[in-house]
Design an enzyme around this catalytic site. Structure first.
Site, mmCIF file in Angstrom:
data_model
loop_
_atom_site.group_PDB
_atom_site.id
_atom_site.type_symbol
_atom_site.label_atom_id
_atom_site.label_comp_id
_atom_site.label_asym_id
_atom_site.label_seq_id
_atom_site.Cartn_x
_atom_site.Cartn_y
_atom_site.Cartn_z
ATOM 1 N N GLY A 109 0.816 -1.112 0.101
ATOM 2 C CA GLY A 109 0.061 -0.067 -0.092
ATOM 3 C C GLY A 109 0.771 1.116 -0.008
ATOM 4 O O GLY A 109 1.818 1.445 0.833
ATOM 5 N N GLY A 160 -0.278 4.278 -0.097
ATOM 6 C CA GLY A 160 -1.433 5.711 0.168
ATOM 7 C C GLY A 160 -0.631 6.434 1.428
ATOM 8 O O GLY A 160 0.558 6.243 1.383
ATOM 9 N N VAL A 214 -1.923 -7.662 -4.021
ATOM 10 C CA VAL A 214 -1.275 -8.629 -3.091
ATOM 11 C C VAL A 214 -2.846 -9.553 -2.781
ATOM 12 O O VAL A 214 -3.803 -8.807 -2.422
ATOM 13 C CB VAL A 214 -0.755 -8.189 -1.783
ATOM 14 C CG1 VAL A 214 -0.495 -8.831 -0.743
ATOM 15 C CG2 VAL A 214 0.412 -7.292 -2.349
ATOM 16 N N GLU A 273 -18.619 17.774 1.613
ATOM 17 C CA GLU A 273 -18.056 18.579 0.364
ATOM 18 C C GLU A 273 -18.439 18.389 -0.868
ATOM 19 O O GLU A 273 -18.511 19.214 -1.626
ATOM 20 C CB GLU A 273 -16.659 17.795 0.420
ATOM 21 C CG GLU A 273 -15.879 18.521 1.880
ATOM 22 C CD GLU A 273 -14.272 18.030 2.073
ATOM 23 O OE1 GLU A 273 -13.655 18.827 2.793
ATOM 24 O OE2 GLU A 273 -13.899 17.048 1.127
ATOM 25 N N ASP A 331 -6.133 3.432 7.915
ATOM 26 C CA ASP A 331 -7.405 2.803 7.609
ATOM 27 C C ASP A 331 -7.821 1.350 7.747
ATOM 28 O O ASP A 331 -8.743 0.974 8.384
ATOM 29 C CB ASP A 331 -7.964 3.250 6.439
ATOM 30 C CG ASP A 331 -8.373 4.528 6.097
ATOM 31 O OD1 ASP A 331 -8.137 5.299 7.130
ATOM 32 O OD2 ASP A 331 -8.995 4.957 5.075
ATOM 33 N N ALA A 341 -6.420 10.565 6.907
ATOM 34 C CA ALA A 341 -4.877 10.655 6.398
ATOM 35 C C ALA A 341 -3.954 11.028 7.538
ATOM 36 O O ALA A 341 -2.750 10.364 7.654
ATOM 37 C CB ALA A 341 -4.716 11.527 5.087
HETATM 38 C C1 LIG Z 1 -13.340 11.035 -0.805
HETATM 39 C C2 LIG Z 1 -12.522 10.993 0.406
HETATM 40 C C3 LIG Z 1 -12.187 12.247 1.078
HETATM 41 C C4 LIG Z 1 -11.140 12.196 2.275
HETATM 42 N N1 LIG Z 1 -11.018 13.442 2.948
HETATM 43 C C5 LIG Z 1 -10.071 13.170 4.091
HETATM 44 C C6 LIG Z 1 -9.744 14.637 4.624
HETATM 45 O O1 LIG Z 1 -10.164 15.584 4.255
HETATM 46 N N2 LIG Z 1 -8.611 14.500 5.616
HETATM 47 C C7 LIG Z 1 -8.377 13.287 6.070
HETATM 48 O O2 LIG Z 1 -7.559 13.352 6.817
HETATM 49 N N3 LIG Z 1 -8.653 12.074 5.512
HETATM 50 C C8 LIG Z 1 -9.406 12.134 4.402
HETATM 51 N N4 LIG Z 1 -9.835 10.884 3.889
HETATM 52 C C9 LIG Z 1 -9.415 9.740 4.359
HETATM 53 C C10 LIG Z 1 -8.167 9.359 4.015
HETATM 54 O O3 LIG Z 1 -8.153 9.481 2.486
HETATM 55 C C11 LIG Z 1 -7.480 8.013 4.408
HETATM 56 O O4 LIG Z 1 -7.748 8.000 6.060
HETATM 57 C C12 LIG Z 1 -6.220 7.641 4.029
HETATM 58 O O5 LIG Z 1 -5.917 7.524 2.807
HETATM 59 C C13 LIG Z 1 -5.877 6.326 4.838
HETATM 60 O O6 LIG Z 1 -4.437 6.172 4.827
HETATM 61 P P1 LIG Z 1 -4.051 4.811 4.315
HETATM 62 O O7 LIG Z 1 -2.505 4.478 4.037
HETATM 63 O O8 LIG Z 1 -4.443 3.779 5.481
HETATM 64 O O9 LIG Z 1 -4.773 4.165 3.040
HETATM 65 P P2 LIG Z 1 -4.901 4.678 1.624
HETATM 66 O O10 LIG Z 1 -4.167 5.955 1.336
HETATM 67 O O11 LIG Z 1 -6.045 4.219 1.024
HETATM 68 O O12 LIG Z 1 -3.804 3.743 0.803
HETATM 69 C C14 LIG Z 1 -3.842 2.437 0.563
HETATM 70 C C15 LIG Z 1 -3.207 1.770 -0.666
HETATM 71 O O13 LIG Z 1 -3.113 0.678 -0.480
HETATM 72 C C16 LIG Z 1 -3.601 -0.289 -1.745
HETATM 73 N N5 LIG Z 1 -3.924 -1.184 -1.603
HETATM 74 C C17 LIG Z 1 -5.004 -1.701 -1.021
HETATM 75 N N6 LIG Z 1 -5.147 -2.964 -0.931
HETATM 76 C C18 LIG Z 1 -4.106 -3.751 -1.850
HETATM 77 C C19 LIG Z 1 -3.810 -4.870 -2.377
HETATM 78 N N7 LIG Z 1 -4.412 -6.009 -2.092
HETATM 79 N N8 LIG Z 1 -2.842 -5.047 -3.111
HETATM 80 C C20 LIG Z 1 -1.799 -3.809 -3.598
HETATM 81 N N9 LIG Z 1 -2.381 -2.655 -3.202
HETATM 82 C C21 LIG Z 1 -3.312 -2.606 -2.207
HETATM 83 C C22 LIG Z 1 -4.174 0.974 -2.414
HETATM 84 O O14 LIG Z 1 -4.016 0.988 -3.984
HETATM 85 C C23 LIG Z 1 -3.986 2.368 -1.898
HETATM 86 O O15 LIG Z 1 -2.914 2.761 -2.718
HETATM 87 C C24 LIG Z 1 -10.711 11.022 2.894
HETATM 88 C C25 LIG Z 1 -11.037 9.932 2.129
HETATM 89 C C26 LIG Z 1 -11.747 9.699 1.026
HETATM 90 C C27 LIG Z 1 -12.178 8.596 0.170
#
Ligand SMILES: Cc1cc2nc3c(=O)[nH]c(=O)nc-3n(C[C@H](O)[C@H](O)[C@H](O)COP(=O)(O)OP(=O)(O)OC[C@H]3O[C@@H](n4cnc5c(N)ncnc54)[C@H](O)[C@@H]3O)c2cc1C
Length: 416
Positions: free
Chosen positions: A13, A15, A81, A172, A302, A318
């Protein structure tokens, strides 16, 4: 001569959590394999801007190979994965097997339709570039169809846009959609009476923005209403067939568009780990972010479940993912040196959501702001948080153009 084996860290991931973990391990005596199903890092908080024709995908996504060009201890692999063997310590990706010494799962979340199958089949969501682009295409198409529709009831249904979920994303999206209609579509479709159009925000509980203090919830409602959004609290959606919504009390409304923002759960891979899951199917982790019984596995962002000092689950934000990334990277370094890993403590940087032009709500340093000041903070912060100078500049120019000329530029309906 004996050569020492360099520990292999696999990060799944890229993100907010995975990306920062990888960056914080730059220069560490490890070999990192970073895996993501996409070849880019996506700034999800601005996905709704793609849906309302404000930005294009390349402005909120950045190629991972470019980000890590100079990080010598990292290799990027694009792929899905599909499973993790926690005992044997390997992951499966596109048919191949990759062994790890330490695994960081930062796989994020996915939309949770809460078991509403008809809603899942017929609604739009904002979770990926693909879903946001198809939302944009659909929204723009509705105006084209309405412009040639002679049946007044059908035209009204084409111009009725329902957003479900009164959290920041729903707020939003609804605000931005109302502004798109009021400032842009009225100019593009002078032959249509767009006072027929409606933007509805449905929320199952008695409040929008439940995590925000009461004064900001009230400001949010006022700002949304001033933009023409109709808010329905205590209104639970039960069915949507693509043409008509039904809510819990049985009332119905014809609408060709439903955008679902009411639920998130951890990414599907967490269901296949065979470990303990909590609310929203997130994986329970130790305060050090390690998996119980598997100290070589970290789960962050998340997909991880951890409670704060008051026993409340940390939000899926995030900011949480990024702070956990810093702790996870630090703990990996500590464990390599034989030191005890530290406990994660979330420092709440505040809350911020925009409702549209000159309108946002913010809670920073214990102070509440709404209106223009909060909106300016939102603009500056979002520009700053985007990756890449070019993206920052282009987004700034785009927003300035939209602001001064009331003209979202990306009103293209493309084939999918
Ligand atoms: C529309 C929207 C608006 C948002 N607005 C806000 C905001 O204003 N402020 C805020 O703080 N948060 C906001 N969030 C929440 C924030 O985006 C998430 O909390 C944050 O992205 C979590 O980070 P992460 O690293 O856990 O996961 P993510 O950023 O979601 O990254 C996960 C990554 O894992 C990859 N992945 C998943 N499963 C697999 C797999 N099996 N194999 C390979 N790759 C995989 C995905 O492609 C992705 O790139 C928002 C979310 C959304 C959807």
């Amino acid at each position: 001569m004996k050569t020492e084996k360099v520990p292999h860290i696999v990060i799944v991931g890229a993100g907010f959590g995975g990306l920062l973990t990888a960056q914080k391990l730059a220069g560490a005596p490890v070999q990192i394999t970073l895996i993501d199903r996409h070849n880019y890092h996506l700034f999800q908080p601005l996905l709704y801007q793609i849906a309302i024709a404000g930005l294009v995908p390349s402005q909120i996504a950045y190629p991972l190979r470019t980000i890590f060009r100079r990080q010598k201890n990292l290799t990027f692999r694009m792929g899905e994965v599909t499973s993790v063997d926690l005992k044997a310590r390997y992951i499966r990706m596109n048919g191949s097997v990759i062994a790890y010494d330490t695994l960081v799962l930062a796989i994020g979340g996915q939309t949770n339709f809460l078991g509403l199958n008809t809603v899942e089949e017929n609604s739009f969501q904002l979770k990926s570039i693909e879903s946001a682009t198809s939302t944009r295409n659909h929204l723009l198409k509705m105006f084209e169809l309405a412009s040639r529709e002679v049946d007044p009831d059908k035209r009204k249904a084409l111009l009725t846009f329902v957003v479900v979920g009164g959290g920041p994303t729903g707020v939003e999206t609804a605000g931005a959609l109302a502004e798109l209609i009021a400032h842009v579509m009225t100019k593009d479709y002078p032959e249509m009476d767009l006072s027929e159009s409606r933007v509805l925000l449905l929320e199952a509980t008695g409040n929008v923005m439940t995590a925000y203090p009461d004064e900001l919830r009230q400001s949010t409602m006022k700002l949304l209403e001033s933009k023409g959004v109709e808010i329905f609290l205590n209104t639970k959606l039960t069915d949507y067939n693509g043409r008509r919504i039904t809510v819990a009390d049985g009332s119905q409304l014809d609408a060709y568009t439903l955008i679902w923002t009411a639920g998130v759960r951890s990414a599907e891979l967490t269901d296949r780990l065979g470990v303990q899951q909590a609310a929203s199917r997130r994986v329970r982790v130790e305060p050090t972010l390690q998996l119980p019984q598997h100290p070589e596995v970290f789960v962050i962002g998340d997909s991880a479940y951890l409670e704060d000092g008051q026993g409340q689950p940390l939000p899926m934000l995030a900011t949480v993912a990024q702070q956990q990334a810093i702790t996870a990277a630090r703990n990996i370094r500590k464990i390599l040196k034989g030191e005890t890993p530290e406990l994660f403590q979330y420092k709440d940087p505040g809350l911020l959501a925009t409702i549209g032009r000159n309108a946002a709500v913010a809670r920073i340093w214990g102070l509440s702001f709404s209106g223009l000041i909060a909106w300016l903070i939102w603009v500056v912060l979002h520009i700053y948080r985007l990756i890449g100078f070019r993206n920052r500049l282009v987004v700034l120019i785009n927003w300035a153009w939209d602001y001064f000329f009331y003209d979202n530029q990306i009103r293209l309906i493309t084939r999918e």
